[in-house]
Structure formats: structure tokens, C-alpha cells
Write an enzyme that holds these catalytic residues in place. Structure first.
Site, PDB file in Angstrom:
ATOM      1  CE  LYS A  60      11.249 -54.421  85.547  1.00 25.81           C
ATOM      2  NZ  LYS A  60      11.192 -55.865  85.332  1.00 25.81           N
ATOM      3  CG  ASP A  69       9.332 -62.657  78.272  1.00 21.67           C
ATOM      4  OD1 ASP A  69       8.666 -61.645  78.008  1.00 21.67           O
ATOM      5  OD2 ASP A  69      10.510 -62.605  78.690  1.00 21.67           O
ATOM      6  CE  LYS A  80      11.366 -58.821  77.378  1.00 19.73           C
ATOM      7  NZ  LYS A  80      11.693 -59.980  78.249  1.00 19.73           N
TER       8      LYS A  80
HETATM    9  N1  LIG Z   1      14.134 -60.188  84.781  1.00 19.16           N
HETATM   10  C1  LIG Z   1      14.848 -60.512  83.719  1.00 19.16           C
HETATM   11  O1  LIG Z   1      16.062 -60.390  83.673  1.00 19.16           O
HETATM   12  C2  LIG Z   1      14.111 -61.068  82.546  1.00 19.16           C
HETATM   13  C3  LIG Z   1      12.727 -61.297  82.613  1.00 19.16           C
HETATM   14  C4  LIG Z   1      12.086 -61.839  81.506  1.00 19.16           C
HETATM   15  C5  LIG Z   1      12.803 -62.156  80.375  1.00 19.16           C
HETATM   16  N2  LIG Z   1      14.146 -61.898  80.335  1.00 19.16           N
HETATM   17  C6  LIG Z   1      14.850 -62.234  79.105  1.00 19.16           C
HETATM   18  O2  LIG Z   1      15.985 -63.043  79.391  1.00 19.16           O
HETATM   19  C7  LIG Z   1      16.969 -62.791  78.407  1.00 19.16           C
HETATM   20  C8  LIG Z   1      18.289 -62.565  79.101  1.00 19.16           C
HETATM   21  O3  LIG Z   1      18.201 -61.446  79.933  1.00 19.16           O
HETATM   22  P1  LIG Z   1      19.580 -60.826  80.449  1.00 19.16           P
HETATM   23  O4  LIG Z   1      19.254 -59.673  81.324  1.00 19.16           O
HETATM   24  O5  LIG Z   1      20.456 -61.910  80.960  1.00 19.16           O
HETATM   25  O6  LIG Z   1      20.170 -60.297  79.067  1.00 19.16           O
HETATM   26  P2  LIG Z   1      21.700 -60.094  78.634  1.00 19.16           P
HETATM   27  O7  LIG Z   1      21.652 -59.255  77.424  1.00 19.16           O
HETATM   28  O8  LIG Z   1      22.509 -59.666  79.786  1.00 19.16           O
HETATM   29  O9  LIG Z   1      22.177 -61.578  78.255  1.00 19.16           O
HETATM   30  C9  LIG Z   1      21.864 -62.149  77.031  1.00 19.16           C
HETATM   31  C10 LIG Z   1      23.088 -62.915  76.594  1.00 19.16           C
HETATM   32  O10 LIG Z   1      22.767 -63.642  75.412  1.00 19.16           O
HETATM   33  C11 LIG Z   1      23.895 -63.631  74.567  1.00 19.16           C
HETATM   34  N3  LIG Z   1      23.411 -64.007  73.242  1.00 19.16           N
HETATM   35  C12 LIG Z   1      22.711 -63.269  72.352  1.00 19.16           C
HETATM   36  N4  LIG Z   1      22.428 -64.024  71.263  1.00 19.16           N
HETATM   37  C13 LIG Z   1      22.931 -65.272  71.496  1.00 19.16           C
HETATM   38  C14 LIG Z   1      22.962 -66.488  70.765  1.00 19.16           C
HETATM   39  N5  LIG Z   1      22.416 -66.580  69.549  1.00 19.16           N
HETATM   40  N6  LIG Z   1      23.547 -67.557  71.334  1.00 19.16           N
HETATM   41  C15 LIG Z   1      24.126 -67.488  72.554  1.00 19.16           C
HETATM   42  N7  LIG Z   1      24.155 -66.344  73.300  1.00 19.16           N
HETATM   43  C16 LIG Z   1      23.558 -65.253  72.759  1.00 19.16           C
HETATM   44  C17 LIG Z   1      24.457 -62.232  74.712  1.00 19.16           C
HETATM   45  O11 LIG Z   1      25.810 -62.174  74.333  1.00 19.16           O
HETATM   46  C18 LIG Z   1      24.282 -62.002  76.223  1.00 19.16           C
HETATM   47  O12 LIG Z   1      25.416 -62.411  76.932  1.00 19.16           O
HETATM   48  C19 LIG Z   1      16.503 -61.593  77.596  1.00 19.16           C
HETATM   49  O13 LIG Z   1      15.906 -62.031  76.392  1.00 19.16           O
HETATM   50  C20 LIG Z   1      15.413 -60.997  78.469  1.00 19.16           C
HETATM   51  O14 LIG Z   1      14.415 -60.311  77.735  1.00 19.16           O
HETATM   52  C21 LIG Z   1      14.821 -61.371  81.381  1.00 19.16           C
HETATM   53  O1  LIG Z   2       9.091 -59.788  83.924  1.00 20.42           O
HETATM   54  P1  LIG Z   2       8.797 -58.309  83.853  1.00 20.42           P
HETATM   55  O2  LIG Z   2       9.451 -57.518  84.962  1.00 20.42           O
HETATM   56  O3  LIG Z   2       7.358 -58.031  83.675  1.00 20.42           O
HETATM   57  O4  LIG Z   2       9.438 -57.832  82.458  1.00 20.42           O
HETATM   58  C1  LIG Z   2      10.731 -57.342  82.356  1.00 20.42           C
HETATM   59  C2  LIG Z   2      10.602 -56.102  81.561  1.00 20.42           C
HETATM   60  O5  LIG Z   2       9.870 -55.184  82.339  1.00 20.42           O
HETATM   61  C3  LIG Z   2      11.966 -55.545  81.255  1.00 20.42           C
HETATM   62  O6  LIG Z   2      11.832 -54.358  80.509  1.00 20.42           O
HETATM   63  C4  LIG Z   2      12.741 -56.560  80.443  1.00 20.42           C
HETATM   64  O7  LIG Z   2      14.003 -56.044  80.197  1.00 20.42           O
HETATM   65  C5  LIG Z   2      12.894 -57.838  81.196  1.00 20.42           C
HETATM   66  O8  LIG Z   2      13.466 -58.772  80.309  1.00 20.42           O
HETATM   67  C6  LIG Z   2      11.577 -58.372  81.681  1.00 20.42           C
HETATM   68  O9  LIG Z   2      10.891 -58.916  80.598  1.00 20.42           O
END
Ligand SMILES: NC(=O)c1ccc[n+]([C@@H]2O[C@H](COP(=O)([O-])OP(=O)(O)OC[C@H]3O[C@@H](n4cnc5c(N)ncnc54)[C@H](O)[C@@H]3O)[C@@H](O)[C@H]2O)c1
Ligand SMILES: O=P([O-])([O-])O[C@@H]1[C@@H](O)[C@H](O)[C@@H](O)[C@H](O)[C@@H]1O
Length: 538
Positions: A419, A329, A378
Site C-alpha cells: 500500500k 480494525d 474503513k
Molecule cells: N494492514 C492490513 O492488512 C490491515 C490493517 C487493518 C485492517 N485490515 C483488515 O483485515 C482484514 C483482512 O485483510 P487482508 O488483507 O488479509 O484481506 P483479504 O481480503 O486478503 O483476506 C480476507 C479473507 O477473508 C475471507 N472471508 C471473507 N468473508 C469471510 C467469512 N464470512 N468467513 C470466513 N472468511 C471470509 C476472504 O475469502 C479472504 O480470504 C480486512 O478486513 C482488512 O480491512 C487489514
Molecule cells: O492501518 P492503516 O494502514 O491505517 O489502514 C490500512 C488502510 O490504509 C488500507 O487502505 C486498508 O486496506 C488496510 O486494511 C488498513 O486498514
């Protein structure tokens, strides 16, 4: 004393000697009998100093200084590196891809605030520095770009690919993500449109049902199978061969999955896990199948989401194959701030008694997290981040005592990827007083996560070129890699995965210190202690 080099390549006595291939590009060299440079590698002898503590009875301790001599070896040749993203068509995947293209081409684009140029802000590796030492004559602190401490891959050189259950090309997906300025999107649109994610595996029960509409780019089969493992392995091999790569690093930036139940006989050991995959067990998640494929291909695999991808069987499989894994994460905004602020408060002797963390966001990640099972993954990763800091202060907290801590995430489509994080830190201070810190933190989630994806790839790739042996004088012969679980990546992650039985460190400063000082050790430099005795005792 002049630098030491085996043979005539690389650095020789007192000057940079044009090596047989080309002059070393290193920003600095270490002038020490314990560090040897050749064209191929940097070898260093490093004395690791720790303090071993034992109980002396009646609540007292005995502290014994310990020394371990390590030999480190760093391969200097970076080679051609590929980054494959699972979830490539998501907000993070499209944003990091467009960002690297923009940097590679040195793009400048118009915004309301005037022209903006491509940069790598938010990347520790590309945009932070570390103290190398102090200038011999003036005592002035000399800091160098983090990227220059060891020979690392440059993100501009990464070859990018990946998978997505959505078949949109990267230009369409970038528009869907609605993260980047139209003026920038226009400049990268053509190149992004030529990129199309490979079809992926989709086991509907692991992510929110609201993701079903985008699932139009799928491999056959809705549960784990050896066929899925072999297809993903082939995808990695084909990508490597097509682009003439030396190495591929894979990252999960796909949706957050629900936790998988840990079941004895199913995913508790490597053998049981492989049997469970063969049997199509419904508790084997897509992310674990990707992890297995990468482990078997020895492509480092990093989980950027909070689910328990690395079930015990997956960790054991990585250890068995000497493959690198890391997670979990990305630590991008609200939690990153928390891991710094809590560290400061508790180490200042302020007794934090409650942390209320709320955020709302409107991107697809937020939509997926609006489903309880995915939110629970999460909530766990966002809640455990203070445990080590609280446990380390037995003056403020009795055993088992900890601050109240709640995590709330709401899906509000209107705010998109921007966010809103609202936090309240409530603490007891001197003589019955209280301190209340309220934070309002607008995190442009994908613009904060993308540099972490870059750092994770660069550091994971770096770790594939570092080997070590301990106490060489005891006849230890072969160099070997770090443990399969790359806990060195923890600075970029909310719920750092560590080798079984080892402690989890969440404090941001400690995580950065470990990363910096391990890399310094690889060139024979002691940890930067900030003691600066030379400025206090003269
Ligand atoms: N700041 C951040 O953006 C942040 C921080 C921490 C964690 N994350 C994690 O990163 C991940 C991606 O975030 P995001 O904002 O890009 O999300 P998003 O939903 O925009 O992108 C996720 C992508 O994964 C694809 N997907 C889902 N299941 C799949 C599979 N089995 N194989 C291949 N592709 C698949 C979806 O179609 C989508 O395009 C999430 O799990 C989120 O919780 C994001
Ligand atoms: O990294 P961070 O900002 O603590 O955590 C974020 C969360 O606050 C948000 O809700 C989630 O969508 C993102 O994937 C990310 O995990």
C-alpha cells in the site's frame, strides 16, 4: 530484602529455589513484601494512584490525590493455546501463518538483498522492550524484552486454524496473496498445503459483490441462524479437542463488512440479538455471528476489521457470559503513524488544522474496499483516530473545533499488498506561520498486520490469566477478570472498543503506556514515570 514466596516452591529467601516442578523461567523477580510467587501464580498488592478533580466554581478545580489498593493474581502456567482466524486464507491469514512456521523452524531464505532470517519485527510483545528500572550501583537503565514482563505464550507454540469462504489450502492462498518471497514460500509450502480452512458462513450483502468469485467453501444458509452459531461453536470445540488445547483465541481477519444498522428490538440487547439470530434477521452480520459463537464458547474474539461487529447486544452478551471481546480494525501503518504524529504535534502546542490521508493498494482487501459500503466502514475507523487528542487540548481548540480530515482509499491492482500512503499534515504555528508535513509511506500491509495479529492473541490470552480484587481490606472476597471489553488491546487497533461509557484513547504513546503499566502492576511494580528524579536531585 529477599523475595517472598509461600511454601518452598518458586523463589525463596534470597535465592532461586528449584521449585517442585522446575526452576521458574522468569527473567526477573520482584523483591517486595507485596509480591508473592508460588509455582502456580504470582500475587501482588498494588497501590493505584490517581487524581480526582472537582469543580471549585469560578472556573477553578480542586485536585485530590486518590489511592486504590488492588490485589492482582497471575496464573503462571501458559498451557497450550490455539489461534483460529476467520479469513485464514486471506493475505493476513496466510502471511501470519507462514511467518510463525518460519520462526518456529528458524528458517533463513535468499532474497535480492542477501539471506533473511525469520523474525517477529513489528510485534510489540516479541520485538520491543520495557524499562524494568535502574541498576542499583550504576543507575544505568535496565530494559527487558516486553515478552518477559509476565509469563506469556510464545507465538512459535501457537496451534493455528480457522475458517474461510474460499476453499484454497494455505499454500495456494499464500500464492494468491503474493506477499512473501518465493524462496520463503518454497520452504513452508508443504506444511501450508496441509492446512485447509473450515467452511464458513457467507451473507453476500455484508461484503463487496466482487468477493463472490472466491466464495466456494460455504456452510449452508445465507443469513444468521442458531444453526450457524452452533456449528461455529462446534468447530471451536473440535479444534480444541483435536489439538489438546487449553484455550483458543479467535480473530476476525476476514473482509471488511458494511456497518449493520442498530435497530431497537433487533441488536440493541443480548436477548434481542439472540432472537434476531433465531429469526434469521438480515441485519445480523457474519462477524457478529462469529462473535456470538465465541462468546458462548468463552473463546476471546477480536475484530481486526472496522465494521461494527460488536453491536450493543453483542457487548451485553459478552458481559453476561464474562467472555472477552476486542476490536476494532488492526492499526498497522498509515493510521498508526497518524496516532503518533498527531499526538506529538498537538502536545507540542502546534495547531493541526488539516489532515489529508490518501492511500492506494492492490490486494483483495483493497478490492473489497472499492465498494462504497465497505469503504465507509474503513473511513470511519481511519477518521476517528484523532478525536481524543484534539479534545484534550482546549488551548488550541474550542469545544467542537477540530482539524479538517479526509480519508481516501483507491484500489490499484498493480501495487498489490504494498500500500502507498500519502499524508499531508497542515498546521498553524507561532505568529501566523504554518507547518506542512508531507509523508509518503509504503506499507506492506500484511507484513505490518501479521505481528499485530500475534500481539493481539498473546495479550488476549494473557488477560485470561489475570484476575483482581479491589480494597481487599473491605472484605472483597473473590478475584475477578477484567471487563469483557479488552480496551487494553487498543495499541493494536484503529478504533479501540472500550467498556460502555468509558473514554476512547487513540494516542499511541498513551496506549502503549497503559499496556506496559498494567502488566507492571500485575507484578507489583509502579508505572514507569520517566521522571528519573534520582538523576535530577542528588
Ligand atoms: N494492514 C492490513 O492488512 C490491515 C490493517 C487493518 C485492517 N485490515 C483488515 O483485515 C482484514 C483482512 O485483510 P487482508 O488483507 O488479509 O484481506 P483479504 O481480503 O486478503 O483476506 C480476507 C479473507 O477473508 C475471507 N472471508 C471473507 N468473508 C469471510 C467469512 N464470512 N468467513 C470466513 N472468511 C471470509 C476472504 O475469502 C479472504 O480470504 C480486512 O478486513 C482488512 O480491512 C487489514
Ligand atoms: O492501518 P492503516 O494502514 O491505517 O489502514 C490500512 C488502510 O490504509 C488500507 O487502505 C486498508 O486496506 C488496510 O486494511 C488498513 O486498514
Amino acid at each position: 530484602m529477599a523475595p517472598h514466596a509461600e511454601g518452598l516452591n518458586g523463589w525463596t529467601n534470597g535465592s532461586i529455589h528449584a521449585a517442585s516442578t522446575s526452576e521458574p523461567k522468569d527473567l526477573f523477580f520482584v523483591d517486595s513484601p507485596n509480591v508473592v510467587y508460588t509455582d502456580k501464580e504470582i500475587k501482588s498488592k498494588y497501590v493505584y494512584r490517581t487524581t480526582s478533580v472537582s469543580q471549585a466554581g469560578n472556573g477553578k478545580y480542586v485536585a485530590t490525590p486518590k489511592e486504590t489498593v488492588y490485589d492482582f493474581k497471575v496464573e503462571r502456567k501458559v498451557g497450550k493455546v490455539g489461534m483460529m482466524l476467520v479469513g485464514w486464507g486471506g493475505n493476513n491469514g496466510t502471511t501470519v501463518t507462514a511467518g510463525i512456521i518460519a520462526n518456529r523452524r528458524g528458517l533463513v531464505w535468499d532474497t535480492r538483498e542477501g539471506p533473511r532470517a525469520a523474525n517477529y519485527y513489528g510485534s510489540v510483545v516479541m520485538s520491543s522492550t520495557m524499562k524494568l528500572g535502574t541498576e542499583a550501583k550504576t543507575g544505568k537503565e535496565i530494559n527487558i524484552p516486553f515478552h518477559d514482563v509476565l509469563p506469556m505464550v510464545h507465538p512459535n507454540d501457537l496451534v493455528i486454524g480457522g475458517w474461510d469462504i474460499s476453499g484454497m489450502n494455505l499454500a495456494q492462498a499464500m500464492d494468491r496473496a503474493a506477499v512473501l518471497e518465493p524462496t520463503l514460500k518454497n520452504l513452508v509450502q508443504k506444511e501450508m498445503a496441509e492446512m485447509k480452512p473450515l467452511p464458513s458462513i457467507y451473507y453476500p450483502d455484508f461484503i463487496a459483490a466482487n468477493q463472490g468469485d472466491r466464495a466456494d467453501n460455504l456452510l449452508e444458509g445465507s443469513k444468521a441462524s442458531l444453526a450457524h452459531v452452533e456449528k461455529l461453536r462446534k468447530d471451536i470445540r473440535d479444534f480444541k479437542e483435536t489439538h489438546g488445547l487449553d484455550k483458543v483465541i479467535v480473530q476476525w481477519t476476514a473482509n471488511t463488512e458494511r456497518y449493520a444498522d442498530i435497530i431497537e428490538g433487533v441488536n440493541d440487547t443480548a436477548d434481542n440479538l439472540m432472537k434476531a439470530v433465531e429469526a434469521g434477521h438480515e441485519e445480523v452480520s457474519p462477524s457478529t455471528v462469529f462473535a456470538i459463537a465465541c462468546i458462548l464458547e468463552k473463546a476471546p474474539f477480536i475484530n481486526g476489521s472496522p465494521q461494527n461487529t460488536f453491536v450493543p447486544g453483542a457487548v451485553q452478551l459478552a458481559e453476561k457470559h464474562g467472555a472477552f471481546i476486542g476490536g476494532d480494525d488492526f492499526k498497522s501503518g498509515q493510521t498508526k503513524m497518524k496516532s503518533a504524529l498527531v499526538d506529538f504535534m498537538i502536545n507540542a502546542g502546534i495547531k493541526l488544522t488539516s489532515i489529508a490521508s490518501y492511500n492506494h493498494l492492490g490486494n483483495n482487501d483493497g478490492m473489497n474496499l472499492s465498494s462504497q459500503k465497505q469503504f465507509r466502514s474503513k473511513e470511519i475507523s481511519k477518521s476517528n483516530v484523532v478525536d481524543d487528542m484534539v479534545e484534550a487540548n482546549n488551548v488550541l481548540y474550542k469545544p467542537g473545533e477540530h482539524p479538517d480530515h479526509c480519508v481516501v482509499i483507491k484500489y490499484m491492482p498493480a501495487v498489490g499488498d504494498n500500500k502507498r500512503a500519502l499524508d499531508e499534515y497542515y498546521a498553524e504555528i507561532f505568529m501566523g506561520g504554518h507547518q506542512t508535513i508531507s509523508l509518503f509511506n509504503v506499507c506492506e500491509d500484511s507484513l505490518l498486520a501479521s505481528p499485530l495479529i500475534i500481539d493481539l492473541v498473546i495479550i488476549a490470552e494473557m488477560m485470561t490469566r489475570i484476575t483482581w480484587k479491589a480494597n481487599a481490606d473491605d472484605g472483597a472476597k473473590d478475584y475477578k477478570g477484567f471487563h469483557s471489553v479488552l480496551s487494553i488491546l487498543s495499541y493494536m487497533l484503529k478504533a479501540p472498543l472500550t467498556p460502555p461509557g468509558t473514554p476512547v484513547v487513540n494516542a499511541l504513546a498513551k496506549q502503549r503506556g497503559a499496556l506496559t503499566n498494567i502488566f507492571r502492576a500485575c507484578v507489583g511494580l509502579q508505572p514507569e514515570s520517566d521522571m528519573t528524579l534520582e538523576h535530577k536531585m542528588f
